[in-house]
Design a protein around this motif. Structure first.
Motif, PDB file in Angstrom:
ATOM      1  N   THR A  86      19.176  13.067  22.507  1.00  0.00           N
ATOM      2  CA  THR A  86      17.820  12.587  22.187  1.00  0.00           C
ATOM      3  C   THR A  86      17.645  11.228  22.881  1.00  0.00           C
ATOM      4  N   LEU A  87      17.532  11.273  24.177  1.00  0.00           N
ATOM      5  CA  LEU A  87      17.620  10.065  25.002  1.00  0.00           C
ATOM      6  C   LEU A  87      16.559   9.008  24.680  1.00  0.00           C
ATOM      7  N   GLY A  88      15.313   9.457  24.449  1.00  0.00           N
ATOM      8  CA  GLY A  88      14.221   8.517  24.157  1.00  0.00           C
ATOM      9  C   GLY A  88      14.124   7.438  25.219  1.00  0.00           C
ATOM     10  N   GLY A  89      14.104   6.163  24.797  1.00  0.00           N
ATOM     11  CA  GLY A  89      14.031   5.047  25.740  1.00  0.00           C
ATOM     12  C   GLY A  89      15.399   4.570  26.185  1.00  0.00           C
ATOM     13  N   ALA A  90      16.441   5.361  25.918  1.00  0.00           N
ATOM     14  CA  ALA A  90      17.822   5.089  26.358  1.00  0.00           C
ATOM     15  C   ALA A  90      18.433   3.867  25.678  1.00  0.00           C
ATOM     16  N   GLY A  91      17.936   3.484  24.523  1.00  0.00           N
ATOM     17  CA  GLY A  91      18.481   2.322  23.808  1.00  0.00           C
ATOM     18  C   GLY A  91      19.943   2.529  23.438  1.00  0.00           C
ATOM     19  N   HIS A  92      20.251   3.670  22.809  1.00  0.00           N
ATOM     20  CA  HIS A  92      21.650   3.935  22.450  1.00  0.00           C
ATOM     21  C   HIS A  92      22.494   4.114  23.710  1.00  0.00           C
ATOM     22  N   THR A  93      21.940   4.867  24.674  1.00  0.00           N
ATOM     23  CA  THR A  93      22.708   5.153  25.895  1.00  0.00           C
ATOM     24  C   THR A  93      23.103   3.867  26.615  1.00  0.00           C
ATOM     25  N   GLN A 110      13.128  16.174  25.859  1.00  0.00           N
ATOM     26  CA  GLN A 110      12.115  17.147  26.271  1.00  0.00           C
ATOM     27  C   GLN A 110      10.785  16.462  26.588  1.00  0.00           C
ATOM     28  N   ASP A 111      10.731  15.153  26.375  1.00  0.00           N
ATOM     29  CA  ASP A 111       9.474  14.430  26.541  1.00  0.00           C
ATOM     30  C   ASP A 111       9.428  13.754  27.918  1.00  0.00           C
ATOM     31  N   GLU A 112       8.359  14.052  28.640  1.00  0.00           N
ATOM     32  CA  GLU A 112       8.219  13.549  30.013  1.00  0.00           C
ATOM     33  C   GLU A 112       8.208  12.019  30.076  1.00  0.00           C
ATOM     34  N   ASN A 113       7.521  11.371  29.138  1.00  0.00           N
ATOM     35  CA  ASN A 113       7.459   9.904  29.173  1.00  0.00           C
ATOM     36  C   ASN A 113       8.827   9.289  28.907  1.00  0.00           C
ATOM     37  N   ALA A 114       9.568   9.898  27.972  1.00  0.00           N
ATOM     38  CA  ALA A 114      10.911   9.388  27.679  1.00  0.00           C
ATOM     39  C   ALA A 114      11.783   9.522  28.918  1.00  0.00           C
ATOM     40  N   ILE A 115      11.678  10.668  29.590  1.00  0.00           N
ATOM     41  CA  ILE A 115      12.485  10.902  30.789  1.00  0.00           C
ATOM     42  C   ILE A 115      12.181   9.846  31.857  1.00  0.00           C
ATOM     43  N   ARG A 133      15.752  16.773  31.778  1.00  0.00           N
ATOM     44  CA  ARG A 133      14.670  17.146  30.877  1.00  0.00           C
ATOM     45  C   ARG A 133      14.936  18.548  30.354  1.00  0.00           C
ATOM     46  N   ALA A 134      15.217  18.658  29.063  1.00  0.00           N
ATOM     47  CA  ALA A 134      15.528  19.951  28.446  1.00  0.00           C
ATOM     48  C   ALA A 134      15.382  19.798  26.938  1.00  0.00           C
ATOM     49  N   ARG A 135      15.423  20.927  26.240  1.00  0.00           N
ATOM     50  CA  ARG A 135      15.441  20.871  24.782  1.00  0.00           C
ATOM     51  C   ARG A 135      16.905  20.859  24.365  1.00  0.00           C
ATOM     52  N   PHE A 136      17.246  20.149  23.297  1.00  0.00           N
ATOM     53  CA  PHE A 136      18.670  19.961  23.040  1.00  0.00           C
ATOM     54  C   PHE A 136      19.409  21.225  22.602  1.00  0.00           C
ATOM     55  N   ASP A 137      18.685  22.297  22.275  1.00  0.00           N
ATOM     56  CA  ASP A 137      19.429  23.532  22.002  1.00  0.00           C
ATOM     57  C   ASP A 137      19.796  24.247  23.304  1.00  0.00           C
ATOM     58  N   LEU A 158      17.613  11.915  15.676  1.00  0.00           N
ATOM     59  CA  LEU A 158      16.568  12.950  15.544  1.00  0.00           C
ATOM     60  C   LEU A 158      15.151  12.397  15.358  1.00  0.00           C
ATOM     61  N   GLY A 159      14.190  13.297  15.512  1.00  0.00           N
ATOM     62  CA  GLY A 159      12.792  12.961  15.236  1.00  0.00           C
ATOM     63  C   GLY A 159      12.073  12.397  16.450  1.00  0.00           C
ATOM     64  N   VAL A 160      10.973  11.689  16.173  1.00  0.00           N
ATOM     65  CA  VAL A 160      10.172  11.140  17.269  1.00  0.00           C
ATOM     66  C   VAL A 160      10.515   9.672  17.494  1.00  0.00           C
ATOM     67  N   SER A 161      10.238   9.192  18.693  1.00  0.00           N
ATOM     68  CA  SER A 161      10.447   7.772  18.992  1.00  0.00           C
ATOM     69  C   SER A 161       9.213   6.990  18.543  1.00  0.00           C
ATOM     70  N   SER A 162       9.386   5.679  18.432  1.00  0.00           N
ATOM     71  CA  SER A 162       8.232   4.823  18.095  1.00  0.00           C
ATOM     72  C   SER A 162       7.174   4.962  19.178  1.00  0.00           C
ATOM     73  N   HIS A 163       7.625   5.140  20.419  1.00  0.00           N
ATOM     74  CA  HIS A 163       6.661   5.272  21.525  1.00  0.00           C
ATOM     75  C   HIS A 163       5.774   6.498  21.321  1.00  0.00           C
ATOM     76  N   GLN A 164       6.409   7.628  20.975  1.00  0.00           N
ATOM     77  CA  GLN A 164       5.612   8.845  20.740  1.00  0.00           C
ATOM     78  C   GLN A 164       4.645   8.623  19.578  1.00  0.00           C
ATOM     79  N   PHE A 165       5.181   8.055  18.500  1.00  0.00           N
ATOM     80  CA  PHE A 165       4.364   7.869  17.306  1.00  0.00           C
ATOM     81  C   PHE A 165       3.199   6.901  17.567  1.00  0.00           C
ATOM     82  N   PRO A 350      11.908  -1.054   9.802  1.00  0.00           N
ATOM     83  CA  PRO A 350      11.630  -0.140   8.683  1.00  0.00           C
ATOM     84  C   PRO A 350      11.991   1.315   8.998  1.00  0.00           C
ATOM     85  N   ARG A 351      11.970   1.703  10.281  1.00  0.00           N
ATOM     86  CA  ARG A 351      12.328   3.066  10.650  1.00  0.00           C
ATOM     87  C   ARG A 351      13.760   3.418  10.242  1.00  0.00           C
ATOM     88  N   SER A 352      14.616   2.380  10.135  1.00  0.00           N
ATOM     89  CA  SER A 352      16.029   2.631   9.817  1.00  0.00           C
ATOM     90  C   SER A 352      16.248   2.914   8.329  1.00  0.00           C
TER      91      SER A 352
HETATM   92  C1  SAM Z   1      14.350   8.874  17.799  1.00  0.00           C
HETATM   93  S1  SAM Z   1      14.018   9.131  19.488  1.00  0.00           S
HETATM   94  C2  SAM Z   1      15.544   8.637  20.244  1.00  0.00           C
HETATM   95  C3  SAM Z   1      15.560   7.202  20.617  1.00  0.00           C
HETATM   96  C4  SAM Z   1      16.800   6.799  21.400  1.00  0.00           C
HETATM   97  N1  SAM Z   1      17.991   7.003  20.632  1.00  0.00           N
HETATM   98  C5  SAM Z   1      16.696   5.359  21.856  1.00  0.00           C
HETATM   99  O1  SAM Z   1      17.557   4.562  21.484  1.00  0.00           O
HETATM  100  O2  SAM Z   1      15.761   5.026  22.580  1.00  0.00           O
HETATM  101  C6  SAM Z   1      14.141  10.853  19.614  1.00  0.00           C
HETATM  102  C7  SAM Z   1      13.936  11.384  21.034  1.00  0.00           C
HETATM  103  O3  SAM Z   1      14.463  12.695  21.045  1.00  0.00           O
HETATM  104  C8  SAM Z   1      13.583  13.559  21.681  1.00  0.00           C
HETATM  105  N2  SAM Z   1      13.770  14.865  21.072  1.00  0.00           N
HETATM  106  C9  SAM Z   1      13.550  15.219  19.796  1.00  0.00           C
HETATM  107  N3  SAM Z   1      13.857  16.503  19.600  1.00  0.00           N
HETATM  108  C10 SAM Z   1      14.306  16.969  20.792  1.00  0.00           C
HETATM  109  C11 SAM Z   1      14.790  18.222  21.231  1.00  0.00           C
HETATM  110  N4  SAM Z   1      14.836  19.264  20.426  1.00  0.00           N
HETATM  111  N5  SAM Z   1      15.188  18.345  22.499  1.00  0.00           N
HETATM  112  C12 SAM Z   1      15.111  17.281  23.351  1.00  0.00           C
HETATM  113  N6  SAM Z   1      14.657  16.076  23.006  1.00  0.00           N
HETATM  114  C13 SAM Z   1      14.260  15.918  21.738  1.00  0.00           C
HETATM  115  C14 SAM Z   1      12.209  12.993  21.452  1.00  0.00           C
HETATM  116  O4  SAM Z   1      11.339  13.390  22.486  1.00  0.00           O
HETATM  117  C15 SAM Z   1      12.492  11.493  21.445  1.00  0.00           C
HETATM  118  O5  SAM Z   1      12.307  10.943  22.712  1.00  0.00           O
END
Ligand code: SAM
Length: 369
Positions: A86-93, A110-115, A133-137, A158-165, A350-352
């Motif tokens: 769940t790469l998102g903005g790559a903060g953990h990575t 799976q999100d183009e903006n995150a990629i 860019r793929a779905r994690f399954d 898991l879930g959505v990023s703050s950016h998406q929200f 607060p998200r945590s």
């Molecule tokens: C909570 S954010 C992750 C933030 C990231 N850990 C960071 O530090 O920036 C979750 C990300 O996972 C992606 N995501 C959620 N479900 C997914 C799935 N099934 N397959 C691929 N990406 C997914 C979302 O698009 C979102 O960018």
């Protein structure tokens, strides 16, 4: 899904049907000498990452949750690849790459903006970071396409990023007027509009109850069906609020919060695909490798708990307290159980507050109980 390419020196996106999408490496340019396996599949195009643009870096904001705990978990794993599922903005990575020079990361989203944002942020890590860019399954397929047999760790945040929200037009928020969308993958067919305007009332009630424990799921589902067509987030939020009795409406935050969460989970099939993804992640771990799952609601945490427990017990069916006689062979050992963010982090982010961290380590070889 979309494939990335180049035109006049600029990165461009071309639409691709999601099912045809096999994952594409975006950040794998210069090999800086890390212990990196090159992809075997010739069907994958290795593309230099985009240079940072204002959209991709500055406007993508997301504060990674339990960052110190995640680094601590991966610091001791064997050298090799970590999958950030769940790469998102790559903060953990980025934090993992900075803290652990013996690790490289494959980031999936799976999100183009995150990629786009993550690719720009990871450009400086060269061959230590790849973005797909793929779905994690599709995790097992992604690894196979990349020629990687096993990994040293997998992270799910898991879930959505703050950016998406916070991007109003994505339709995740009940606070701002937008079309009913909520798709993380904007090429997917099922949007919130499809769910809200086409599901049978019984199915709407079920998903609202099951995905968010909403007490008034039946009333909300009936109100939505009566108000069809519903086109915008604020319209939907008002319908939900009007379906909830006034005393309950005044308690527990915005009355539309749970229904929006339930719809988002349905639109993105979040619970359906989590179990197969976690099973693939556990299977892909090398001995001593670790899996970490950060979940934000009870439905996600239940699935994480069940998959990790099954691997920790090896599927043992013997009565609790008696020695195992069924021949079960555990493949994981527990490392963290539903750990919470510190009070300090909860105040600052607060998200945590709702985060629960589960982690486990692959045993050196499957062990009898
Ligand atoms: C909570 S954010 C992750 C933030 C990231 N850990 C960071 O530090 O920036 C979750 C990300 O996972 C992606 N995501 C959620 N479900 C997914 C799935 N099934 N397959 C691929 N990406 C997914 C979302 O698009 C979102 O960018």
């Amino acid at each position: 899904m979309q494939s990335f390419g180049w035109q006049n020196g600029q990165p461009i996106l071309r639409p691709l049907p999601f099912r045809a999408f096999r994952g594409e490496i975006l950040a794998a340019s210069a090999n800086r000498g890390a212990a990196v396996q090159r992809p075997k599949s010739s069907s994958l195009r290795s593309v230099p990452v985009a240079s940072p643009s204002p959209m991709s870096t500055e406007s993508f904001s997301h504060q990674p949750v339990m960052l110190d705990e995640i680094i601590e978990l991966f610091k001791t794993v064997p050298a090799g690849w970590i999958v950030d599922a769940t790469l998102g903005g790559a903060g953990h990575t980025r934090a993992i790459l900075d803290a652990c020079p013996n690790l490289s990361v494959i980031g999936i989203d799976q999100d183009e903006n995150a990629i786009k944002a993550a690719s720009a942020r990871l450009a400086t890590y060269g061959a230590r970071a790849r973005v797909v860019r793929a779905r994690f399954d599709q995790l097992a397929q992604v690894l196979s396409d990349q020629g990687i047999e096993s990994v040293s760790g997998v992270l799910f945040d898991l879930g959505v990023s703050s950016h998406q929200f916070d991007t109003a037009e994505r339709g995740f928020s009940y606070r701002t007027e937008a079309p009913l969308d909520m798709r993380m993958n904007t090429s997917a067919e099922r949007s919130a509009d499809v769910v809200v305007n086409n599901y049978e009332v019984a199915d709407l009630e079920r998903i609202i109850r099951e995905h968010s424990d909403e007490r008034f799921a039946g009333r909300i589902a009936r109100a939505i069906v009566a108000a069809r067509p519903v086109r915008t987030t604020t319209e939907l939020a008002a319908i939900v609020a009007s379906a909830i009795p006034a005393p309950a409406r005044r308690r527990g935050g915005n009355p539309a919060k749970r229904t929006f969460q339930a719809l988002r989970i349905e639109v993105n099939a979040e619970l359906e695909i989590l179990e197969p993804a976690l099973v693939q992640a556990v299977d892909s771990l090398a001995p001593g490798g670790r899996i970490a799952v950060l979940s934000y609601h009870s439905g996600e945490d239940r699935i994480a708990k069940s998959v990790l427990r099954a691997a920790e017990s090896g599927g043992c069916t013997c009565p609790v307290g008696l020695p195992c006689g069924c021949g079960a062979t555990p493949t994981l050992k527990r490392v963290r159980v539903a750990a919470k963010a510190s009070m300090q982090e909860q105040k600052a982010n607060p998200r945590s507050t709702s985060a629960r961290l589960r982690a486990a380590e692959k045993l050196m070889k499957a062990q009898g109980l």
